[in-house]
Design an enzyme around this catalytic site. Structure first.
Site, short mmCIF file in Angstrom:
data_model
loop_
_atom_site.label_atom_id
_atom_site.label_comp_id
_atom_site.label_asym_id
_atom_site.label_seq_id
_atom_site.Cartn_x
_atom_site.Cartn_y
_atom_site.Cartn_z
N SER A 1 1.31 -7.51 -1.18
CA SER A 1 1.92 -8.65 -0.58
C SER A 1 1.06 -9.58 -0.37
O SER A 1 1.67 -10.80 0.11
CB SER A 1 2.67 -8.15 0.94
OG SER A 1 1.71 -7.99 1.75
N SER A 2 -0.21 -9.80 -0.72
CA SER A 2 -1.10 -11.03 -0.66
C SER A 2 -0.51 -11.99 -1.76
O SER A 2 -0.87 -13.19 -1.72
CB SER A 2 -2.64 -10.98 -0.83
OG SER A 2 -2.63 -9.83 -1.94
N THR B 1 0.84 -1.04 0.15
CA THR B 1 0.06 -0.05 0.02
C THR B 1 0.70 1.23 -0.02
O THR B 1 0.50 2.21 -0.60
CB THR B 1 -1.00 -0.13 1.19
OG1 THR B 1 -1.69 -1.13 1.06
CG2 THR B 1 -1.76 1.26 1.28
N1 ASP Z 1 -2.82 -5.24 0.31
C1 ASP Z 1 -1.66 -4.62 0.62
C2 ASP Z 1 -0.36 -5.40 0.91
O1 ASP Z 1 -0.08 -6.06 1.64
C3 ASP Z 1 -1.89 -4.05 2.09
C4 ASP Z 1 -0.74 -3.08 2.45
O2 ASP Z 1 0.32 -2.95 2.10
O3 ASP Z 1 -1.33 -2.49 3.70
O4 ASP Z 1 0.21 -5.19 -0.08
#
Ligand code: ASP
Length: 342
Positions: free
Chosen positions: A53-54, A12
């Protein structure tokens, strides 16, 4: 001047609006430019990847591990900051921590609000992470987030949206950041670091299966059938399941699968209390209890034990060593007080 290398991996903190939702697309220079630089810090940027990062994989995590080691091969580097999505940050940080054998810090950070958003948390977290990386040694891999310093080990994402996104629910943070100060009150317990995994090794499949009321052994056995070389059983309570799952664990262990037991409960250690499908029987079946590590980091410990150059018979002991880090701060205790670096 402290020389810090920023390794940018997405998340993010690097995410912008794509028309239908947010996704990581900004490079490290752009992310860095959004933040103020602490005085006396000089930054070199490495754009490693740009993913939410998922979508993290072991292959990407091992690339990050090798990149960190390459960067630290330069004695002029004083520390590293890794920007990473928060969803799996605890997994990548822990894998690096298990292999980190350098006094210089690797500090993970990220953001809950996207790049460029007014009052976003990314710029502050970046400033704090750079400040931390420039000022500490011998603490292993750290997480700087929302004014707190966390050890990689034991820390999990505890909030989906709030800025104070990380905590070790079984212990307190190591210290605090803010107003240009770095206040470290506790040294994390860390086992002896593992050597770097050999390049070119096949990446072992490690699955996570959760227990719940009504659960049978179908999904656990499906993991074995899918070729899992390691399985984390996320049990209930202090590590309890059913006699059917104990049988499934026992047969998997006999087939050479490395089995660990973690828990659905957010805080506290696993404990051998119950029989009739409980932790007493799971341990007797050959599973290793995960201490205070939760599922994602338990999986990383299993993965690291499988990637290590040891005989299969030695792996449960090695896993126990990677899991067990005595001396953690008791639950509820918070660091307070003196400044150790600025
Ligand atoms: N979905 C994002 C990720 O982990 C969430 C974040 O970075 O806060 O890439």
């Amino acid at each position: 001047m402290a020389r810090i290398t920023l390794i940018s991996t997405g998340g993010t903190i690097a995410s912008r609006w794509q028309g239908t939702g947010y996704a990581a697309d900004a490079g490290g220079d752009t992310v860095l430019a959004s933040a103020a630089l602490p005085e006396g810090v000089e930054v070199t940027v490495v754009d490693l990847f740009n993913v939410n990062s998922s979508r993290m994989t072991t292959e990407l995590q091992l690339t990050l591990l090798r990149t960190v080691r390459e960067v630290l091969a330069d004695p002029a580097v004083d520390g590293i900051v890794v920007t990473h999505g928060t969803d799996t940050l605890e997994e990548s940080a822990f894998l690096l921590d298990l292999h980190h054998d350098d006094p210089r810090p690797v500090v993970f950070t990220g953001a809950q609000k996207p790049l460029g958003q007014a009052e976003g948390d990314g710029p502050g977290n970046m400033y704090d992470a750079l400040q931390l990386a420039a000022n500490v040694r011998d603490l292993g891999v750290l997480i700087a987030f929302d004014g707190k310093v966390h050890a990689a080990r034991g820390t999990v994402k505890t909030q989906t949206l709030a800025a104070d996104a990380f905590a070790d629910p079984s212990a307190g943070p190591l210290g605090r950041l803010g107003f240009g100060r770095v206040d470290i009150r506790h040294k994390p317990s860390r086992p002896a670091p593992l050597p770097e995994p050999q390049a070119g090794e096949a990446i072992p499949r490690v699955d996570i299966v959760m227990h719940h009321s009504d659960a049978d052994a179908t999904l656990f056995e499906a993991a074995v059938a899918a070729g899992a070389r390691g399985i984390v059983l996320v049990a209930t309570g202090a590590g309890n399941a059913t006699p059917e799952l104990v049988d499934a664990v026992s047969s998997a262990v006999r087939r050479g699968v490395l089995v660990a037991v973690s828990t659905r409960v957010s805080a506290g250690p696993l404990a051998e209390i119950y029989t009739g499908g409980g932790a007493v029987d799971l341990v007797a079946a050959g599973a290793v209890l995960s201490g205070t590590l939760r599922a994602g980091q338990t999986r990383i410990a299993v993965l690291a034990a499988l990637l290590a150059d040891v005989s299969p018979a030695a792996r449960p002991d090695l896993l126990g060593r990677l899991i067990d880090a005595p001396g953690a701060l008791p639950a509820g205790e918070e660091p307070t007080g003196e400044q150790t670096a600025a």
